[in-house]
Motif scaffolding. Structure first.
Motif, PDB file in Angstrom:
ATOM      1  N   LEU A  20       0.852  -1.177   0.000  1.00 41.51           N
ATOM      2  CA  LEU A  20       0.000   0.000   0.000  1.00 41.51           C
ATOM      3  C   LEU A  20       0.893   1.234   0.000  1.00 41.51           C
ATOM      4  CD1 LEU A  20      -2.539  -1.251   2.701  1.00 41.51           C
ATOM      5  CD2 LEU A  20      -2.647  -1.554   0.227  1.00 41.51           C
ATOM      6  N   ALA A  21       0.329   2.379   0.257  1.00 43.61           N
ATOM      7  CA  ALA A  21       1.117   3.616   0.284  1.00 43.61           C
ATOM      8  C   ALA A  21       1.809   3.790   1.632  1.00 43.61           C
ATOM      9  CB  ALA A  21       0.203   4.818  -0.001  1.00 43.61           C
ATOM     10  N   ASP A  22       2.821   4.671   1.640  1.00 47.95           N
ATOM     11  CA  ASP A  22       3.477   5.117   2.876  1.00 47.95           C
ATOM     12  C   ASP A  22       4.137   3.989   3.654  1.00 47.95           C
ATOM     13  OD1 ASP A  22       2.555   7.712   2.332  1.00 47.95           O
ATOM     14  OD2 ASP A  22       0.656   7.308   3.331  1.00 47.95           O
ATOM     15  N   GLY A  23       4.656   2.979   2.962  1.00 45.32           N
ATOM     16  CA  GLY A  23       5.419   1.943   3.645  1.00 45.32           C
ATOM     17  C   GLY A  23       4.592   0.862   4.314  1.00 45.32           C
ATOM     18  N   PHE A  24       3.303   0.810   4.055  1.00 46.06           N
ATOM     19  CA  PHE A  24       2.448  -0.220   4.632  1.00 46.06           C
ATOM     20  C   PHE A  24       2.185  -1.317   3.598  1.00 46.06           C
ATOM     21  CE2 PHE A  24       1.349   3.586   7.109  1.00 46.06           C
ATOM     22  CZ  PHE A  24       1.493   3.103   8.400  1.00 46.06           C
ATOM     23  N   ALA A  69      -2.191  -0.113  12.300  1.00 46.16           N
ATOM     24  CA  ALA A  69      -0.786   0.010  11.885  1.00 46.16           C
ATOM     25  C   ALA A  69      -0.346   1.473  11.873  1.00 46.16           C
ATOM     26  CB  ALA A  69      -0.590  -0.622  10.514  1.00 46.16           C
ATOM     27  N   GLU A  70      -1.213   2.352  11.384  1.00 45.85           N
ATOM     28  CA  GLU A  70      -0.871   3.778  11.364  1.00 45.85           C
ATOM     29  C   GLU A  70      -0.750   4.335  12.776  1.00 45.85           C
ATOM     30  OE1 GLU A  70      -2.994   5.150   7.159  1.00 45.85           O
ATOM     31  OE2 GLU A  70      -4.125   5.241   9.033  1.00 45.85           O
ATOM     32  N   ALA A  71      -1.666   3.952  13.658  1.00 50.18           N
ATOM     33  CA  ALA A  71      -1.597   4.422  15.040  1.00 50.18           C
ATOM     34  C   ALA A  71      -0.362   3.872  15.741  1.00 50.18           C
ATOM     35  CB  ALA A  71      -2.861   4.015  15.793  1.00 50.18           C
ATOM     36  N   ALA A  72      -0.034   2.618  15.480  1.00 52.02           N
ATOM     37  CA  ALA A  72       1.153   2.021  16.093  1.00 52.02           C
ATOM     38  C   ALA A  72       2.424   2.688  15.596  1.00 52.02           C
ATOM     39  CB  ALA A  72       1.193   0.527  15.784  1.00 52.02           C
ATOM     40  N   ALA A  73       2.395   3.169  14.352  1.00 48.27           N
ATOM     41  CA  ALA A  73       3.578   3.858  13.815  1.00 48.27           C
ATOM     42  C   ALA A  73       3.839   5.154  14.560  1.00 48.27           C
ATOM     43  CB  ALA A  73       3.381   4.129  12.326  1.00 48.27           C
ATOM     44  N   ASP A  74       2.817   5.724  15.182  1.00 42.58           N
ATOM     45  CA  ASP A  74       2.986   6.961  15.954  1.00 42.58           C
ATOM     46  C   ASP A  74       3.494   6.700  17.362  1.00 42.58           C
ATOM     47  OD1 ASP A  74       2.060   8.385  13.818  1.00 42.58           O
ATOM     48  OD2 ASP A  74      -0.014   8.464  14.534  1.00 42.58           O
ATOM     49  N   THR A  75       3.552   5.442  17.771  1.00 40.23           N
ATOM     50  CA  THR A  75       3.973   5.109  19.139  1.00 40.23           C
ATOM     51  C   THR A  75       5.447   5.416  19.315  1.00 40.23           C
ATOM     52  OG1 THR A  75       2.324   3.337  19.198  1.00 40.23           O
ATOM     53  CG2 THR A  75       4.086   3.262  20.846  1.00 40.23           C
ATOM     54  N   PRO A  76       5.835   6.091  20.425  1.00 41.00           N
ATOM     55  CA  PRO A  76       7.253   6.385  20.674  1.00 41.00           C
ATOM     56  C   PRO A  76       8.090   5.113  20.653  1.00 41.00           C
ATOM     57  CG  PRO A  76       5.861   7.598  22.200  1.00 41.00           C
ATOM     58  CD  PRO A  76       4.958   6.647  21.471  1.00 41.00           C
ATOM     59  N   ALA A 104      -3.064  14.492  18.709  1.00 40.20           N
ATOM     60  CA  ALA A 104      -3.757  14.996  17.528  1.00 40.20           C
ATOM     61  C   ALA A 104      -2.808  15.753  16.611  1.00 40.20           C
ATOM     62  CB  ALA A 104      -4.916  15.892  17.953  1.00 40.20           C
ATOM     63  N   HIS A 105      -1.946  16.569  17.214  1.00 41.59           N
ATOM     64  CA  HIS A 105      -0.976  17.336  16.424  1.00 41.59           C
ATOM     65  C   HIS A 105      -0.042  16.406  15.658  1.00 41.59           C
ATOM     66  CE1 HIS A 105       2.027  20.343  15.369  1.00 41.59           C
ATOM     67  NE2 HIS A 105       2.955  19.608  15.984  1.00 41.59           N
ATOM     68  N   ASP A 106       0.469  15.369  16.324  1.00 42.28           N
ATOM     69  CA  ASP A 106       1.383  14.439  15.666  1.00 42.28           C
ATOM     70  C   ASP A 106       0.675  13.641  14.580  1.00 42.28           C
ATOM     71  OD1 ASP A 106       3.353  15.338  17.342  1.00 42.28           O
ATOM     72  OD2 ASP A 106       3.237  13.644  18.742  1.00 42.28           O
ATOM     73  N   ALA A 107      -0.587  13.254  14.847  1.00 41.61           N
ATOM     74  CA  ALA A 107      -1.346  12.502  13.845  1.00 41.61           C
ATOM     75  C   ALA A 107      -1.603  13.341  12.605  1.00 41.61           C
ATOM     76  CB  ALA A 107      -2.671  12.025  14.451  1.00 41.61           C
ATOM     77  N   GLN A 108      -1.894  14.624  12.793  1.00 46.25           N
ATOM     78  CA  GLN A 108      -2.140  15.514  11.655  1.00 46.25           C
ATOM     79  C   GLN A 108      -0.872  15.709  10.833  1.00 46.25           C
ATOM     80  OE1 GLN A 108      -3.628  18.950  13.684  1.00 46.25           O
ATOM     81  NE2 GLN A 108      -5.428  17.831  14.438  1.00 46.25           N
ATOM     82  N   ARG A 109       0.245  15.847  11.508  1.00 52.28           N
ATOM     83  CA  ARG A 109       1.510  16.035  10.789  1.00 52.28           C
ATOM     84  C   ARG A 109       1.881  14.784  10.000  1.00 52.28           C
ATOM     85  NH1 ARG A 109       6.212  18.000  14.519  1.00 52.28           N
ATOM     86  NH2 ARG A 109       7.204  18.065  12.475  1.00 52.28           N
ATOM     87  N   ARG A 110       1.615  13.608  10.569  1.00 56.80           N
ATOM     88  CA  ARG A 110       1.943  12.372   9.883  1.00 56.80           C
ATOM     89  C   ARG A 110       0.991  12.133   8.721  1.00 56.80           C
ATOM     90  NH1 ARG A 110       4.993   7.924  11.041  1.00 56.80           N
ATOM     91  NH2 ARG A 110       5.537   8.727  13.072  1.00 56.80           N
TER      92      ARG A 110
END
Length: 524
Positions: A341-345, A403-410, A518-524
Motif C-alpha cells: 500500500l502507500a506510505d510503507g504499509f 498500523a498507522e496508530a502504532a507507527a505513531d507510538t514512541p 492529535a498534532h502528531d497525527a495531523q503532521r503524519r
C-alpha cells in the motif's frame, strides 16, 4: 527469440459457409448435397478446374469449381475426382448443374460423404468468372486488413512498452481491440490481471476454473488462448474470453498480445511482479470500498485465494518487504495474498480453514516475520478475524488504522508481536478523529504557546511529548533527553509559562497529551 504461441489459422480466409452466403453465389441457387457438417472450413483460394486429376494442382484450402464435363459417364473417375480433392485437402467442391450433370451423380455424392468433403451444386447457370473475381477480391481485402490490423496492434503495444507502460495498460489496449474480456493467468490458472468491461470480466471470473481449462479447445465459441513464453520456457496464458469476431482475427489479436507480454517481461516485468500487481489491485479495491465486496469475490477466487468456508485474518505490516512476506507465507504453508500500500504499509490477507486457530496462527506469522530482521523489526497490525467475505474490507481498514496508530507510538514503548485495536487505545482514537476541524482547532489552541515560535528553547515541544508519554516521570524524561534534573525543571517551568497550565494538574496534563497526539497525527 521464439515466441511460444499457438499456430495461427489462415488470417485471410473465408469459410465455405461465408462464400455460399455471398449475393452473387446465392443467385446461382446453391444447395449443399454432401459434407454439410464441414461448411466452416477456411477457403484460401478459388480454383476452376475440369481435369480429373485436379488434386495434383492444388496446395490445400481451395474451393474447386467444375461443370463436370470431363467426368461425365464414368462413375470410377467421378469417385476418384472427389478422393483426389480430399487428398489435396481442398476446402470444397462446387458443381454447376447443366448439360454434363442435370443432377448430382450418386458416385460423387457417396464419395464426398465418406470423405467429409463439402459438395455444393448450383441449380441455375452461373458464370464461374464472377464467383472467382468476387471471392478473390474479398480474400485480398481480408489479407490486407489482417496485415494492417496486425501492424496497428503491434505498433500500439510496442509503443506502450517502450514508454514504460505498466502491464495493465497493455491489457487495456488488447481488450480495446478485441472488445471482449481479456485474462492473463499463470500456468496454474491463477489470474494475474484482467481487462475489459468490468461486469463482463466478473462474469468470466465467476466460472474461471472451468473456462481456464477449456479455453482454446473450441475457438469457434470465441475463447481464444495464446501461450506466453520464450527461450524454451512457458510462463503463462493470455485468453480472449468470448471474442465475437472471426476466429482468425481473434487469433491474430491474441498472438500479438502474447508477443507484447513476452517483450514486457523480458524488459523487466517479471511474472512475480505481475502477481504482485494483481494482489495489489485486488486488495486496494477491497480496502477502498469503492467496489462492493461481493463483486470482488470472483477476482479473489480467480487470484488463487481460497474463499469457501474460510476464516480471513486481515493484517497490515509497517516497513515489511512484500517479498519476505510471501516467503514467510510459503514457509508456513499458509494461504494468503500480499499487496504493498502507500506510505510503507503492506496488506496481508490470510485465508485459513475454519477449524484452525486463527489468532494463534496470526501471532505465529507475525513472530516468524519479525525473526532475523535486525533492530528495525516490522510492526504487524491485525484486525479481528472474519468468517464472511463481506466483512473483509472493514477488517483491512481496521488493520491499516491500527498500523498507522502504532507507527505513531514512541520508540521507547514496547508493542506486542501482533498489535490490535486495543493496543493503540487513545492514540488510535485520536488518529481516527485527526481530520475533524474541531480536533485540529483544539490541538492548535492547546499548544499555541509552543507552536508559534519565538525566543526560548526549541526543544520544549519534544520535552513535553516525552514527559507526558512517560506518565510525567521527571527522572526518565531527563534521562531520555540527556539533561540534568534541574535543567529539565527549568524547561517544564518554561512550558507551563508559555501554555498557561499546571502540569501537576491531571486534567490539564491529559488535555495537553490529547492535543499532542492529535498534532502528531495531523503532521503524519
Amino acid at each position: 527469440m521464439t515466441f511460444t504461441t499457438a499456430v495461427p489459422a489462415p488470417e485471410s480466409a473465408l469459410s465455405v459457409r461465408q462464400i455460399l452466403a455471398l449475393e452473387r453465389v446465392v443467385a446461382g441457387e446453391p444447395e449443399v448435397v454432401a459434407g454439410a457438417g464441414q461448411l466452416d472450413r477456411p477457403v484460401r483460394w478459388v480454383h476452376v478446374a475440369e481435369a480429373a486429376d485436379v488434386g495434383v494442382m492444388l496446395a490445400g484450402g481451395e474451393m474447386v469449381l467444375t461443370t463436370g464435363v470431363l467426368l461425365a459417364g464414368d462413375a470410377r473417375i467421378q469417385t476418384e475426382y472427389i478422393r483426389s480433392l480430399d487428398r489435396a485437402e481442398a476446402a470444397a467442391v462446387v458443381l454447376g448443374l447443366g448439360r454434363a450433370f442435370p443432377a448430382p451423380p450418386d458416385s460423387m455424392l457417396r464419395a464426398a460423404e465418406r470423405c467429409g468433403m463439402p459438395m455444393v451444386v448450383l441449380h441455375r447457370p452461373f458464370p464461374f468468372a464472377e464467383l472467382t473475381e468476387e471471392v478473390q477480391s474479398r480474400l485480398v481485402r481480408r489479407k490486407f486488413a489482417a496485415v494492417s490490423l496486425s501492424e496497428a496492434v503491434r505498433t500500439a503495444l510496442t509503443g506502450l512498452i517502450t514508454t514504460g507502460a505498466p502491464l495493465q495498460r497493455l491489457l487495456d489496449e488488447i481488450a480495446g481491440h478485441s472488445a471482449c474480456p481479456v485474462v492473463l493467468s499463470n500456468l496454474a490458472h491463477r489470474v494475474l490481471a484482467t481487462a475489459g468491461e468490468r461486469s463482463a470480466v466478473d462474469d468470466v471470473l465467476r466460472d474461471w476454473e472451468r473456462i481456464a481449462r477449456q479455453a482454446g479447445g473450441n475457438e469457434g465459441d470465441g475463447w481464444i488462448r495464446a501461450d506466453i513464453g520464450g527461450r524454451g520456457e512457458q510462463w503463462g496464458r493470455l485468453v480472449l474470453c468470448g471474442y465475437r469476431g472471426d476466429s482468425a482475427t481473434g487469433r491474430l489479436l491474441a498472438d500479438r498480445g502474447a508477443e507484447a507480454l513476452v517483450l514486457h517481461r523480458l524488459l523487466g516485468g517479471t511474472v512475480a511482479a505481475w502477481e504482485e500487481q494483481s494482489a495489489q489491485s485486488l486488495l486496494t479495491d477491497v480496502i477502498s470500498g469503492v467496489v462492493p465486496a461481493r463483486q470482488l469475490l470472483p477476482r479473489a477466487r480467480a487470484a488463487g485465494l481460497p474463499v469457501n468456508r474460510r476464516t480471513f485474518v486481515p493484517l497490515v505490516v509497517r516497513d515489511g518487504d512484500s517479498g519476505r512476506l510471501n516467503r514467510v507465507l510459503r514457509l508456513l504453508g499458509m494461504s494468503g495474498i500480499v499487496a504493498e500500500l502507500a506510505d510503507g504499509f503492506t496488506a496481508v490477507l490470510l485465508s485459513l480453514a475454519r477449524d484452525q486457530d486463527a489468532d494463534a496462527l496470526a501471532v505465529h506469522f507475525a513472530a516468524r516475520l519479525r525473526t532475523g530482521v535486525g533492530d528495525d523489526r516490522p510492526v504487524v497490525a491485525a484486525a479481528a478475524s472474519r468468517t464472511a467475505w463481506e466483512d473483509v474490507p472493514a477488517g483491512l481498514r481496521e488493520a491499516l488504522h491500527v498500523a498507522e496508530a502504532a507507527a505513531d507510538t514512541p520508540v521507547d514503548q514496547d508493542l506486542p508481536v501482533l498489535v490490535r485495536l486495543r493496543d493503540v487505545r487513545l492514540r488510535g482514537l485520536v488518529r481516527l478523529l485527526r481530520d475533524d476541524p474541531r480536533v485540529q482547532s483544539f490541538a492548535e489552541r492547546e499548544l499555541d504557546g509552543l507552536l508559534c515560535g519565538g525566543d526560548g528553547d526549541p526543544d520544549l515541544l519534544p520535552v513535553l511529548r516525552t514527559y507526558l508519554a512517560t506518565g510525567r516521570n521527571k527522572s526518565l524524561t531527563a534521562q531520555l533527553h540527556h539533561v540534568s534534573r534541574p535543567a529539565l525543571y527549568r524547561r517544564l517551568e518554561a512550558i507551563e509559562a508559555r501554555l498557561g497550565v499546571d502540569l501537576d494538574d491531571f486534567e490539564q496534563a491529559a488535555s495537553l497529551h490529547i492535543a499532542l497526539l492529535a498534532h502528531d497525527a495531523q503532521r503524519r
